[in-house]
Design a protein around this motif. Structure first.
Motif, PDB file in Angstrom:
ATOM      1  N   SER A 111       0.293   4.309 -11.208  1.00 40.91           N
ATOM      2  CA  SER A 111       1.367   4.952 -10.444  1.00 40.91           C
ATOM      3  C   SER A 111       0.886   6.196  -9.707  1.00 40.91           C
ATOM      4  O   SER A 111       1.458   6.558  -8.672  1.00 40.91           O
ATOM      5  N   LEU A 112      -0.143   6.843 -10.240  1.00 32.59           N
ATOM      6  CA  LEU A 112      -0.594   8.106  -9.657  1.00 32.59           C
ATOM      7  C   LEU A 112      -1.024   7.974  -8.194  1.00 32.59           C
ATOM      8  O   LEU A 112      -0.545   8.748  -7.351  1.00 32.59           O
ATOM      9  N   PRO A 113      -1.907   7.029  -7.831  1.00 34.53           N
ATOM     10  CA  PRO A 113      -2.258   6.913  -6.406  1.00 34.53           C
ATOM     11  C   PRO A 113      -1.078   6.507  -5.530  1.00 34.53           C
ATOM     12  O   PRO A 113      -0.981   6.937  -4.376  1.00 34.53           O
ATOM     13  N   LEU A 114      -0.164   5.702  -6.076  1.00 30.43           N
ATOM     14  CA  LEU A 114       1.035   5.317  -5.327  1.00 30.43           C
ATOM     15  C   LEU A 114       1.897   6.546  -5.051  1.00 30.43           C
ATOM     16  O   LEU A 114       2.356   6.759  -3.913  1.00 30.43           O
ATOM     17  N   MET A 115       2.090   7.360  -6.079  1.00 31.22           N
ATOM     18  CA  MET A 115       2.915   8.554  -5.930  1.00 31.22           C
ATOM     19  C   MET A 115       2.250   9.575  -5.012  1.00 31.22           C
ATOM     20  O   MET A 115       2.909  10.198  -4.164  1.00 31.22           O
ATOM     21  N   ALA A 116       0.941   9.755  -5.167  1.00 29.57           N
ATOM     22  CA  ALA A 116       0.218  10.721  -4.337  1.00 29.57           C
ATOM     23  C   ALA A 116       0.238  10.317  -2.874  1.00 29.57           C
ATOM     24  O   ALA A 116       0.410  11.165  -1.978  1.00 29.57           O
ATOM     25  N   SER A 117       0.085   9.024  -2.604  1.00 31.59           N
ATOM     26  CA  SER A 117       0.116   8.537  -1.223  1.00 31.59           C
ATOM     27  C   SER A 117       1.483   8.769  -0.595  1.00 31.59           C
ATOM     28  O   SER A 117       1.589   9.205   0.556  1.00 31.59           O
ATOM     29  N   TYR A 118       2.527   8.485  -1.363  1.00 38.22           N
ATOM     30  CA  TYR A 118       3.885   8.703  -0.865  1.00 38.22           C
ATOM     31  C   TYR A 118       4.141  10.190  -0.619  1.00 38.22           C
ATOM     32  O   TYR A 118       4.729  10.580   0.395  1.00 38.22           O
ATOM     33  N   LEU A 119       3.687  11.024  -1.541  1.00 37.00           N
ATOM     34  CA  LEU A 119       3.881  12.470  -1.424  1.00 37.00           C
ATOM     35  C   LEU A 119       3.216  13.018  -0.168  1.00 37.00           C
ATOM     36  O   LEU A 119       3.795  13.838   0.555  1.00 37.00           O
ATOM     37  N   LEU A 120       2.008  12.544   0.122  1.00 39.17           N
ATOM     38  CA  LEU A 120       1.248  13.059   1.264  1.00 39.17           C
ATOM     39  C   LEU A 120       1.703  12.458   2.593  1.00 39.17           C
ATOM     40  O   LEU A 120       1.757  13.164   3.607  1.00 39.17           O
ATOM     41  N   ALA A 121       2.037  11.175   2.590  1.00 37.46           N
ATOM     42  CA  ALA A 121       2.304  10.481   3.850  1.00 37.46           C
ATOM     43  C   ALA A 121       3.781  10.483   4.251  1.00 37.46           C
ATOM     44  O   ALA A 121       4.095  10.482   5.449  1.00 37.46           O
TER      45      ALA A 121
END
Length: 325
Positions: free
Chosen positions: A206-216
């Motif tokens: 979930s971490l890369p999914l959440m980080a990508s959403y947060l940044l993009a």
């Protein structure tokens, strides 16, 4: 020689005892009430309107805690493989959507309204259990679901703090929560992974999914630095407790769902919503009452109580029948 994963299975060979099942429900209900109130305090009392940053922090803290507990021998999980990652990706997506939509909905809705609309999760779980596990509740349980949904409709139609974004987000939260609970049970049976492994892998993926959403998809990374209370010790305490409880909540959901059932978890959710609604009315100053809105909230609570009672009685009858066999 036993694998690392088989050693961590929380079931014993004869199945969990009644006391363990009750403790799992009680733990889930307690932590769920607490994290809802702490999240609401972070958003409403301290005005920290950065739900995706909070979610990312919760994931990071959960991964940290699990690795620390593994280091002292209190938590075990199997290595993540490419095959395992593919198998649990639907679970990861539903969990991510459920968490993001839940914390976002709390920005727009009062705690009582949030709790009322979350009860629609029960109907979705019932439908899902029928198609996935061929389970159907009694007519009494179905009748109590109708009472819950009627209460939600009345409460929503008469909500003086009407918020369309809040209703959209809480609807997404209800659907993704139901799918998450159903997938926990399905993947536990199909993958052979323990609760601990599923929980850890879920957070890591979930971490890369959440980080990508947060940044993009958000501007929170740029604007969160401007939040004026970043050095407020009380705010940091509330934020830290919220982040820490996310790990406990996820652990309690996994345990309650696997040693009981998705339906048992939703029944527990109905009972904890009664406490959450009452505390939300008292602790936060954002509830505007009207007689019809209060009627809708009361009907929702009544439906939850009836559903919990009938669900408990149904499980007791099933247990008695099994004991006779």
């Amino acid at each position: 020689m036993k694998s690392a994963d088989s050693r961590t299975n929380l079931h014993d060979l004869d199945g969990p005892s009644t006391s363990k099942k009750l403790l799992a429900c009680l733990s889930y209900g307690t932590v769920s009430v607490s994290i809802t109130l702490f999240n609401k305090a972070v958003f409403s009392v301290y005005g920290f309107h950065y739900p995706n940053s909070v979610t990312t922090l919760q994931i990071l803290v959960s991964i940290l805690y699990m690795n620390l507990l593994k280091g002292v021998g209190l938590f075990h999980f199997a290595p993540l493989t490419a095959k395992g990652a593919r198998q649990i990706l639907p679970l990861v997506f539903c969990w991510w959507l459920y968490v993001v939509s839940g914390v976002t909905a709390l920005r727009y809705l009062t705690v009582p309204m949030f709790s009322v609309f979350r009860r629609s999760t029960t109907l979705i779980v019932v439908v899902g259990e029928f198609f996935m596990f061929h389970k159907l509740p009694s007519k009494s349980c179905l009748g109590s679901i109708v009472v819950m949904l009627t209460g939600a409709i009345i409460a929503g139609a008469t909500d003086l703090t009407y918020s369309l974004p809040g209703y959209i987000w809480v609807s997404i939260c209800a659907i993704s929560t139901a799918m998450y609970l159903l997938l926990i049970r399905a993947l536990k049976d199909s993958t052979g992974l323990s609760e601990s492994s599923l929980l850890y892998h879920n957070n890591v993926l979930s971490l890369p999914l959440m980080a990508s959403y947060l940044l993009a998809a958000t501007n929170e990374v740029q604007t969160v630095r401007q939040y004026p209370q970043l050095n407020n010790i009380w705010f940091l305490l509330f934020l830290g407790v919220s982040a820490s409880q996310a790990f406990l909540l996820n652990l309690c959901i996994f345990r309650c769902t696997t040693i009981n059932s998705p339906l048992a978890t939703t029944i527990t959710g109905q009972m904890k919503d009664i406490i959450t609604t009452g505390l939300g009315m008292i602790l936060f100053g954002d509830v505007q009452f009207s007689s019809k809105n209060l009627l809708g909230i009361t009907l929702g609570l009544l439906g939850g109580i009836l559903y919990s009672f009938f669900g408990y009685m149904e499980r007791q009858r099933q247990k008695q029948q099994q004991d006779k066999v």
